[in-house]
Design a protein around this motif. Sequence first.
Motif, PDB file in Angstrom:
ATOM      1  N   VAL A  30      12.318  38.649  15.702  1.00 15.20           N
ATOM      2  CA  VAL A  30      11.347  37.564  15.874  1.00 15.20           C
ATOM      3  C   VAL A  30      10.020  38.124  16.377  1.00 15.20           C
ATOM      4  CG1 VAL A  30      10.806  35.466  17.164  1.00 15.20           C
ATOM      5  CG2 VAL A  30      13.100  35.802  16.228  1.00 15.20           C
ATOM      6  N   LEU A  31      10.075  39.007  17.369  1.00 19.31           N
ATOM      7  CA  LEU A  31       8.847  39.584  17.916  1.00 19.31           C
ATOM      8  C   LEU A  31       8.087  40.349  16.844  1.00 19.31           C
ATOM      9  CD1 LEU A  31       6.912  40.365  20.181  1.00 19.31           C
ATOM     10  CD2 LEU A  31       8.472  42.231  20.782  1.00 19.31           C
ATOM     11  N   ARG A  34       6.513  37.975  14.335  1.00 21.77           N
ATOM     12  CA  ARG A  34       5.354  37.277  14.906  1.00 21.77           C
ATOM     13  C   ARG A  34       4.163  38.219  15.056  1.00 21.77           C
ATOM     14  NH1 ARG A  34       8.795  34.062  13.610  1.00 21.77           N
ATOM     15  NH2 ARG A  34       9.434  32.247  14.840  1.00 21.77           N
ATOM     16  N   ILE A  45      -1.434  37.595  20.421  1.00 21.83           N
ATOM     17  CA  ILE A  45      -0.099  37.177  20.790  1.00 21.83           C
ATOM     18  C   ILE A  45       0.177  37.497  22.257  1.00 21.83           C
ATOM     19  CG2 ILE A  45       0.892  39.348  19.952  1.00 21.83           C
ATOM     20  CD1 ILE A  45       3.343  37.753  19.040  1.00 21.83           C
ATOM     21  N   VAL A  47       3.266  37.821  24.975  1.00 20.96           N
ATOM     22  CA  VAL A  47       4.710  38.043  24.989  1.00 20.96           C
ATOM     23  C   VAL A  47       5.209  37.964  26.424  1.00 20.96           C
ATOM     24  CG1 VAL A  47       6.576  39.627  24.397  1.00 20.96           C
ATOM     25  CG2 VAL A  47       4.542  39.514  22.957  1.00 20.96           C
ATOM     26  N   MET A 174      -0.133  32.789  19.575  1.00 19.33           N
ATOM     27  CA  MET A 174       1.283  32.527  19.832  1.00 19.33           C
ATOM     28  C   MET A 174       1.693  33.061  21.188  1.00 19.33           C
ATOM     29  SD  MET A 174       3.143  33.393  16.195  1.00 19.33           S
ATOM     30  CE  MET A 174       2.062  34.728  15.727  1.00 19.33           C
ATOM     31  N   LYS A 175       2.695  32.417  21.758  1.00 21.87           N
ATOM     32  CA  LYS A 175       3.386  32.935  22.936  1.00 21.87           C
ATOM     33  C   LYS A 175       4.850  33.083  22.552  1.00 21.87           C
ATOM     34  CE  LYS A 175       4.693  32.076  27.731  1.00 21.87           C
ATOM     35  NZ  LYS A 175       4.615  31.148  28.896  1.00 21.87           N
ATOM     36  N   VAL A 176       5.337  34.321  22.566  1.00 23.30           N
ATOM     37  CA  VAL A 176       6.695  34.617  22.139  1.00 23.30           C
ATOM     38  C   VAL A 176       7.533  34.965  23.358  1.00 23.30           C
ATOM     39  CG1 VAL A 176       8.144  36.091  20.688  1.00 23.30           C
ATOM     40  CG2 VAL A 176       5.855  35.442  19.923  1.00 23.30           C
ATOM     41  N   LEU A 287       7.294  28.174  13.260  1.00 27.37           N
ATOM     42  CA  LEU A 287       6.337  28.775  14.188  1.00 27.37           C
ATOM     43  C   LEU A 287       5.844  27.806  15.253  1.00 27.37           C
ATOM     44  CD1 LEU A 287       4.161  30.671  11.556  1.00 27.37           C
ATOM     45  CD2 LEU A 287       5.715  31.731  13.190  1.00 27.37           C
ATOM     46  N   ASP A 290       6.318  28.645  19.082  1.00 23.31           N
ATOM     47  CA  ASP A 290       5.540  29.806  19.521  1.00 23.31           C
ATOM     48  C   ASP A 290       4.055  29.490  19.629  1.00 23.31           C
ATOM     49  OD1 ASP A 290       7.760  31.570  19.625  1.00 23.31           O
ATOM     50  OD2 ASP A 290       7.704  31.778  17.451  1.00 23.31           O
TER      51      ASP A 290
END
Length: 330
Positions: A30-31, A34, A45, A47, A174-176, A287, A290
Motif C-alpha cells: 500500500v505504501l 501510494r 505524502i 506517513v 495523502m496520509k498513509v 484512495l 488516505d
Amino acid sequence: MQPNGSAAPGSTLVEQVFYEVKKTIVGQDVLLERLVVALLARGHILVEGVPGLAKTLAVKSLAEAIGGQFHRVQFTPDLVPADIVGTRIYHQHSGEFQVSLGPVFTNLLLADEINRAPAKVQSALLEVMQERQVTIGRETHRVPEPFLVMATQNPIESDGTYPLPEAQVDRFMMKVLVGYPSATEEFVVVERALKAAAAIQAIIDPARLVALQQQVDQVYVDPALIEYAVRLTTATRTPALVGLDKLSRYVTYGASPRASINLVLAARALAFLRGRDYAVPQDLTDLALDILRHRLVLSYEALADEVSADAILTEVLLALPVPDIAMQAR
C-alpha cells in the motif's frame, strides 16, 4: 478484477519500478503504491507509523529505481528554516553574498519525524510543496522535477513534538498509516538482513517520469466521478446531507476543496497504474481514506468517544451512493 480497458502507455515501466523496489522492500504494498500515485499526480505524502517499518528505505529505494536524487532531513527541535531551504552566505574576500541551496533541491525529499521540529521549520516547506520553488532573499529558485516530499511522524510519542499546523497538513495529498508486517513478511525481512543488500537498477530517469506524469494528465475522468468527489468532500463537512446527523457532533471542520481536487488527481494516477486510460469509482474509493483522514478536524466529543476519522469516513462512504459509470475504453 479490473474492467477491460486499453493499457495506459508507460504502465509497464511502472510495474518494473515496483519489481525493482521489491528487491529490498518486503510487503508495504500500500505504501509503495501510494508513493507512486503521489509521484504521478505531483502530490506529497505523510506517513505515520512506528519506527523500524522501512519507511526511509522505501523512499530511498524508489529514488534509486527512478534514477532521481534523494535527500533525507532528520527534523529536530534545534532545526532552523535555513537548514531546509538554504540561505545566503557572505564571502569576505569577494564582498558578495552567494546562495547555498538546501536539501529541498532534490527529486525525493524525506522529512523524517517532521513533527519534532517547531512550526516555523515545518512552515518552511509550505512554499516548496505548493509552488515548487523556494525564495531566498529576493531570489526565487525552482526545485527539480519531479519533486515529492514524504514526511514521517511517530504516533506513539508526544513528548517533544509539535503538531503540524492545519495549513501544513492540507498540503499533503495523502496520509498513509503503516502497520506491522505479517509473520511471513517479517521472516523474509530477517532472512534478507543476513545477506548483502540487493543492488537496485534505475528503470527510468526523472525526464521519463515527467513524461509519465503527462500521460497521467490524459487519463479521462467522467464528470459524474468529479461530482461524486465533491459530494464526498461536502459530506465530511455536513454529514447530515447523507443522513448521518449523528456524526455532526464529531466533526468540527471537514475536508477542504483541495481534498476534492486531490481525490480526482490521485484516482486518475491510480487508474493509470491499473492499466486504464479512464478512471472508475473504485479508483477514488480505494484512495478516499488516505486523502481525507488528515483533513478532518474532530471535536472533543469524538476524542472522548474514541471515534476516529477513518470510522467517520467509512460511514460516509457507505451512505453515499456510488455513481454508475460505463467502464469501457475510450
